[in-house]
Design a protein around this motif. Structure first.
Motif, short mmCIF file in Angstrom:
data_model
loop_
_atom_site.label_atom_id
_atom_site.label_comp_id
_atom_site.label_asym_id
_atom_site.label_seq_id
_atom_site.Cartn_x
_atom_site.Cartn_y
_atom_site.Cartn_z
N MET A 1 38.38 0.17 28.03
CA MET A 1 37.12 0.58 28.63
C MET A 1 35.95 0.00 27.83
O MET A 1 36.02 -0.12 26.62
CB MET A 1 37.07 2.12 28.60
CG MET A 1 35.83 2.67 29.22
SD MET A 1 36.22 4.18 30.12
CE MET A 1 34.58 4.76 30.46
N TYR A 3 32.09 -0.05 26.44
CA TYR A 3 30.99 0.83 26.04
C TYR A 3 29.83 -0.04 25.55
O TYR A 3 30.05 -1.03 24.85
CB TYR A 3 31.40 1.76 24.91
CG TYR A 3 32.45 2.78 25.29
CD1 TYR A 3 32.09 4.06 25.71
CD2 TYR A 3 33.80 2.45 25.24
CE1 TYR A 3 33.06 4.99 26.06
CE2 TYR A 3 34.77 3.37 25.59
CZ TYR A 3 34.39 4.65 26.00
OH TYR A 3 35.35 5.55 26.35
N ASN A 88 38.81 4.62 23.94
CA ASN A 88 38.19 5.87 24.40
C ASN A 88 36.91 6.12 23.61
O ASN A 88 36.54 5.33 22.75
CB ASN A 88 39.18 7.04 24.26
CG ASN A 88 39.70 7.18 22.83
OD1 ASN A 88 38.94 7.04 21.87
ND2 ASN A 88 41.00 7.41 22.68
N ILE A 89 36.25 7.26 23.93
CA ILE A 89 34.97 7.55 23.29
C ILE A 89 35.12 7.68 21.77
O ILE A 89 34.22 7.31 21.01
CB ILE A 89 34.32 8.83 23.89
CG1 ILE A 89 32.90 9.06 23.38
CG2 ILE A 89 35.12 10.07 23.61
CD1 ILE A 89 31.83 8.41 24.18
N ASP A 90 36.26 8.20 21.31
CA ASP A 90 36.44 8.35 19.87
C ASP A 90 36.38 6.99 19.16
O ASP A 90 35.75 6.86 18.11
CB ASP A 90 37.78 9.03 19.57
CG ASP A 90 37.74 10.52 19.85
OD1 ASP A 90 36.65 11.02 20.21
OD2 ASP A 90 38.78 11.18 19.74
N PRO A 111 29.32 4.66 28.25
CA PRO A 111 30.40 3.95 28.94
C PRO A 111 29.81 3.08 30.05
O PRO A 111 28.83 3.46 30.68
CB PRO A 111 31.27 5.06 29.52
CG PRO A 111 30.44 6.29 29.51
CD PRO A 111 29.35 6.11 28.49
N HIS B 123 34.91 18.92 21.92
CA HIS B 123 34.61 17.56 21.48
C HIS B 123 33.11 17.42 21.22
O HIS B 123 32.29 17.87 22.02
CB HIS B 123 35.05 16.55 22.55
CG HIS B 123 35.12 15.15 22.03
ND1 HIS B 123 33.99 14.37 21.87
CD2 HIS B 123 36.16 14.40 21.61
CE1 HIS B 123 34.36 13.19 21.38
NE2 HIS B 123 35.68 13.18 21.22
N ALA B 125 31.11 15.16 21.65
CA ALA B 125 30.33 14.43 22.66
C ALA B 125 29.86 15.38 23.77
O ALA B 125 29.08 14.97 24.62
CB ALA B 125 31.17 13.29 23.24
N ASP B 171 34.64 10.32 32.65
CA ASP B 171 33.92 9.05 32.76
C ASP B 171 33.65 8.38 31.41
O ASP B 171 33.62 7.16 31.31
CB ASP B 171 32.61 9.25 33.51
CG ASP B 171 32.87 9.68 34.96
OD1 ASP B 171 34.01 9.47 35.43
OD2 ASP B 171 31.96 10.23 35.59
N ALA B 172 33.39 9.19 30.39
CA ALA B 172 33.17 8.58 29.07
C ALA B 172 34.49 8.44 28.33
O ALA B 172 34.54 7.95 27.22
CB ALA B 172 32.20 9.42 28.25
N ARG B 173 35.55 8.89 28.97
CA ARG B 173 36.91 8.86 28.43
C ARG B 173 36.99 9.58 27.08
O ARG B 173 37.23 8.97 26.04
CB ARG B 173 37.42 7.43 28.32
CG ARG B 173 38.95 7.40 28.39
CD ARG B 173 39.52 6.03 28.45
NE ARG B 173 39.41 5.40 29.77
CZ ARG B 173 39.84 4.17 30.04
NH1 ARG B 173 40.38 3.44 29.09
NH2 ARG B 173 39.71 3.66 31.25
N ILE B 174 36.79 10.89 27.15
CA ILE B 174 37.04 11.73 25.98
C ILE B 174 38.55 11.95 25.96
O ILE B 174 39.11 12.46 26.92
CB ILE B 174 36.26 13.06 26.08
CG1 ILE B 174 34.76 12.78 25.96
CG2 ILE B 174 36.73 14.04 25.02
CD1 ILE B 174 33.86 13.98 26.10
N PRO B 175 39.22 11.51 24.90
CA PRO B 175 40.69 11.50 24.93
C PRO B 175 41.28 12.91 24.83
O PRO B 175 40.71 13.78 24.18
CB PRO B 175 41.06 10.66 23.72
CG PRO B 175 39.92 10.82 22.79
CD PRO B 175 38.69 11.01 23.63
N ILE B 177 43.67 14.42 23.12
CA ILE B 177 44.56 14.25 21.97
C ILE B 177 44.20 15.24 20.86
O ILE B 177 43.12 15.83 20.85
CB ILE B 177 44.45 12.83 21.35
CG1 ILE B 177 42.98 12.51 21.04
CG2 ILE B 177 45.05 11.78 22.26
CD1 ILE B 177 42.78 11.26 20.22
N ARG B 187 36.77 17.69 12.89
CA ARG B 187 36.85 18.18 14.27
C ARG B 187 37.24 19.65 14.31
O ARG B 187 36.81 20.39 15.19
CB ARG B 187 37.85 17.32 15.05
CG ARG B 187 37.37 15.88 15.32
CD ARG B 187 36.29 15.84 16.39
NE ARG B 187 36.70 16.56 17.58
CZ ARG B 187 37.50 16.06 18.51
NH1 ARG B 187 37.94 14.83 18.41
NH2 ARG B 187 37.84 16.79 19.54
#
Lengths: 120, 423
Positions: A1, A3, A88-90, A111, B123, B125, B171-175, B177, B187
């Protein structure tokens, strides 16, 4: 993806930096960009000239309006960007936190919108 | 006790919703919106089938299987080829799980899913409001309406907040995990902060039509216990659970029969919940044994000293002053300083406390915070400087927001006004 990492900082800070420090910062950016290319995350990235060089254009009622400067005065200005590929965002945030500008300014991580008809 | 089918299902829902949705989100590749729909459908099936056929021996396993099958169906029907290939793998896994005995049926897997859900909801974000709403919605199984009422915001606003958060995750792809070792500590603190927000909101808000509001403190405790179970080696998690338990244990003594607020020094300590205090003290022991040194552990230690004291006078105030002193170093802030000043007043007399409060006021860092003039008023009252105390109570009253606190301050204001009129 993909960003977009947008580097916002007070551009006056840059301009007032002593030459030696500015040189060191540029070297840091160079090393950072090289590491991004090596890791395969890099798609594009550039620093921008100060907002004093900006021109804003819009079309209203079919007429083109061109004006000097950015559309809004803000304390921090867009000073440069990286377009990166991250899983990913991380990962994107981890990359953004390594941008030298994150220490004086801040990085906005967005993104990229993927539309079905976007040519690759 | 025999429960009606729907009451039984309600209880099952509240108990298991979090874990089931957690697994379904993974099956659906991180899609919160679809996962929630699927879980609702599974519960709707249960509502029809259980009364007809009798409740299953293992309600959670039944619901988990129903929800996973629905999720896999959705993936199979999906248009994207890659998703359909994934679906086949997930389907195989689901069938394997179903064939295994209940004990083998991936308890650790659902535990990991729940932990993934906890970390994703919290998260960084996502805004803290969104984190809180998501955690209550998914992990605690509260409805949007219940959460909205708990936070006194319109249901539509809260619904939007949830949808926006769920879209951002996608959409921002927060994983979905559990963070890796490097990020885990940081975290985890984020997760704890969110739980603490839920607890504080519940603890502060004694206002509003309570019968309609869910008990946010109880929900925060539920999440804290879940965190303890999922992260048994984490000292900060144990510290926060201890802190919440030690405060929650005082809840009945904190509110007067007329709904007014009762401060610690006037609380009837026989009304403290002993079982919860003991659980809190035990959790604090665990936390300290695990090496806890953070702000939650310090606050829990302060609460523990109160819990163990027979009365306000017989409290080890010097040790509380010392603990606040350390808190001022590792988690500095004006509110901590104000609390330290109050402890100093108890340990060494109101005049010394007042000097610290005056310094704080002069710094202007707590402007607009009603507890600053309230603390000042209390110290002036104890010094019998009635007129100044009255002025300070009036200033606190101009800033206070909740009804029980207002009533408390009004009562104290009357007391000092009466005293100031006496010859």
């Amino acid at each position: 993806m993909k960003y977009l990492l947008m580097i916002y900082e007070n551009e006056k800070g840059w301009m007032e930096l002593p030459p030696a420090e500015a040189g060191q910062l540029l070297a840091e950016y160079g090393a950072f960009t090289a590491s991004l290319k090596k890791s395969g995350n890099f798609i594009a990235g550039h620093g921008l000239q100060p907002t004093a060089t900006a021109t804003t254009v819009s079309i209203r009622d079919g007429k083109r309006l061109t004006t000097d400067g950015p559309f809004a005065e803000t304390r921090e200005q867009l000073g440069g960007f990286y377009l990166v590929d991250a899983k990913n965002i991380d990962e994107a945030v981890a990359i953004a936190s390594r941008i030298p500008g994150a220490r004086a300014g801040r990085i906005e991580v967005r993104p990229v919108a993927e539309f079905d008809n976007t040519p690759d | 006790m025999d429960l009606s089918p729907s009451a039984h299902l309600d209880r099952v829902y509240r108990e298991h919703h979090g874990r089931i949705v957690a697994t379904v989100i993974r099956v659906l590749g991180g899609d919160f919106l679809q996962a929630e729909e699927v879980v609702q459908e599974a519960f709707a099936d249960a509502l029809v089938q259980w009364p007809r056929e009798g409740p299953p021996r293992e309600p959670k396993a039944w619901l988990m299987r129903a929800a996973r099958n629905k999720a896999v169906d959705r993936l199979r029907r999906g248009e994207r080829l890659d998703a359909r290939v994934d679906a086949l793998e997930v389907a195989a896994q689901v069938e394997q799980d179903a064939a295994a005995s209940p004990d083998e049926r991936g308890w650790s897997d659902t535990a990991d899913d729940t932990l993934r859900l906890l970390f994703t909801c919290c998260h960084p974000a996502l805004s803290s409001e969104a984190q809180v709403a998501l955690a209550l919605r998914t992990l605690c199984g509260l409805t949007t309406e219940e959460i909205a009422r708990a936070f006194l915001v319109p249901s539509a606003t809260l619904g939007q907040r949830l949808v926006r958060a769920q879209r951002k995750i996608r959409d921002a792809r927060i994983p979905y995990i559990i963070p890796d070792e490097e990020m885990l500590a940081e975290r985890t603190l984020g997760v704890l902060h969110t739980l603490y927000l839920v607890f504080s909101e519940g603890y502060a808000a004694t206002e509003g039509p309570e019968l309609l509001r869910v008990d946010l403190c109880a929900e925060a405790l539920r999440l804290g216990r879940l965190g303890r179970e999922l992260m048994p080696r984490d000292a900060e998690v144990a510290s926060l659970l201890a802190l919440m338990l030690l405060h929650h244990a005082r809840r009945h003594a904190r509110v007067a029969p007329d709904g007014g607020l009762v401060l610690l020094d006037r609380q009837d300590r026989s009304r403290w919940d002993r079982a919860e205090l003991n659980e809190g003290l035990a959790q604090l022991d665990v936390a300290l044994a695990l090496g806890a040194r953070g702000p939650y552990a310090l606050q829990a230690a302060i609460a523990a000293l109160h819990a163990q004291a027979p009365s306000a006078q017989e409290t080890d105030w010097e040790q509380i002053v010392a603990l606040y002193g350390r808190l001022c170093v590792i988690a500095p802030g004006p509110v901590v300083e104000l609390n330290r000043a109050a402890a100093v007043a108890m340990a060494r007399g109101p005049a010394q406390g007042l000097a610290l409060v005056d310094d704080l006021e002069a710094s202007g860092r707590l402007e607009g915070y009603h507890l600053l003039p309230a603390a000042r008023a209390d110290l002036l009252r104890r010094l019998e400087r009635w007129k100044e105390a009255a002025t300070a109570y009036q200033r606190a009253l101009a800033l206070v927001r909740t009804q029980p606190e207002r009533r408390f301050l009004e009562e104290r204001l009357r007391e000092v006004l009466d005293a100031s009129r006496e010859p």
